[in-house]
Design a protein around this motif. Structure first.
Motif, short mmCIF file in Angstrom:
data_model
loop_
_atom_site.label_atom_id
_atom_site.label_comp_id
_atom_site.label_asym_id
_atom_site.label_seq_id
_atom_site.Cartn_x
_atom_site.Cartn_y
_atom_site.Cartn_z
N ILE A 79 0.90 -1.03 -0.11
CA ILE A 79 0.03 -0.07 -0.02
C ILE A 79 0.87 1.42 -0.06
O ILE A 79 0.67 2.26 -0.74
CB ILE A 79 -1.08 0.01 1.21
CG1 ILE A 79 -1.98 -1.00 1.04
CG2 ILE A 79 -1.62 1.51 1.52
CD1 ILE A 79 -2.96 -1.38 2.04
N ILE A 80 1.89 1.17 0.83
CA ILE A 80 2.80 2.50 0.90
C ILE A 80 3.66 2.70 -0.52
O ILE A 80 3.44 3.83 -1.07
CB ILE A 80 3.88 2.28 1.90
CG1 ILE A 80 3.07 2.47 3.25
CG2 ILE A 80 4.85 3.36 1.97
CD1 ILE A 80 3.91 2.18 4.54
N PHE A 81 4.24 1.53 -1.09
CA PHE A 81 4.82 1.87 -2.19
C PHE A 81 3.80 2.10 -3.51
O PHE A 81 4.48 2.58 -4.54
CB PHE A 81 5.83 0.55 -2.61
CG PHE A 81 6.81 0.47 -1.58
CD1 PHE A 81 7.54 1.48 -1.27
CD2 PHE A 81 7.00 -0.73 -0.94
CE1 PHE A 81 8.79 1.35 -0.27
CE2 PHE A 81 8.09 -0.75 -0.06
CZ PHE A 81 8.98 0.10 0.34
N THR A 82 2.80 1.61 -3.72
CA THR A 82 1.73 1.88 -4.50
C THR A 82 1.16 3.11 -4.46
O THR A 82 0.17 3.47 -5.50
CB THR A 82 0.95 0.84 -4.87
OG1 THR A 82 0.14 0.42 -3.92
CG2 THR A 82 1.89 -0.44 -5.34
N GLU A 83 1.30 3.88 -3.51
CA GLU A 83 0.43 5.10 -3.22
C GLU A 83 0.37 6.12 -4.22
O GLU A 83 -0.63 6.73 -4.56
CB GLU A 83 0.94 5.75 -1.64
CG GLU A 83 0.01 6.57 -1.20
CD GLU A 83 0.36 7.18 0.02
OE1 GLU A 83 1.01 8.15 0.22
OE2 GLU A 83 0.14 6.30 1.00
N GLY A 84 1.56 6.67 -4.83
CA GLY A 84 1.68 7.45 -5.74
C GLY A 84 1.73 7.17 -7.20
O GLY A 84 1.96 7.78 -8.21
N SER A 85 1.60 5.84 -7.51
CA SER A 85 1.78 5.22 -8.76
C SER A 85 0.51 5.09 -9.56
O SER A 85 -0.74 5.45 -8.87
CB SER A 85 2.41 4.02 -8.75
OG SER A 85 1.65 3.06 -8.41
N ALA A 86 0.36 4.72 -10.71
CA ALA A 86 -0.82 4.41 -11.46
C ALA A 86 -1.55 3.32 -11.26
O ALA A 86 -2.68 3.06 -11.65
CB ALA A 86 -0.27 4.62 -13.33
N VAL A 87 -0.95 2.47 -10.56
CA VAL A 87 -1.35 1.22 -10.16
C VAL A 87 -2.16 1.06 -8.83
O VAL A 87 -3.14 0.47 -8.57
CB VAL A 87 -0.39 0.12 -9.77
CG1 VAL A 87 -0.83 -1.18 -9.58
CG2 VAL A 87 0.79 0.06 -10.98
N ALA A 88 -2.02 2.39 -8.18
CA ALA A 88 -2.90 2.56 -6.85
C ALA A 88 -4.46 2.56 -6.99
O ALA A 88 -5.10 1.82 -6.01
CB ALA A 88 -2.66 3.89 -6.37
#
Length: 52
Positions: A36-45
């Motif tokens: 959750i933390i690592f995908t927070e700012g990506s397009a996958v979020a």
């Protein structure tokens, strides 16, 4: 020192109380939190958050 102290105390708790069944639960929760933390700012979020 605070975070390392918590980890070492938890490890000692597992060894003394023989609560080895808690280990996979804790590992799963840590991995889920990291995801959750690592995908927070990506397009996958948006796709990750729809799972919850």
């Amino acid at each position: 020192m605070g975070k390392l102290s918590i980890i070492s105390e938890f490890w000692d708790f597992l060894k003394v109380r023989k609560k080895w069944w808690l280990t996979p639960i804790v590992i799963f929760l840590v991995l889920l939190g990291a995801l959750i933390i690592f995908t927070e700012g990506s397009a996958v979020a948006p796709f990750i958050y729809t799972l919850f």
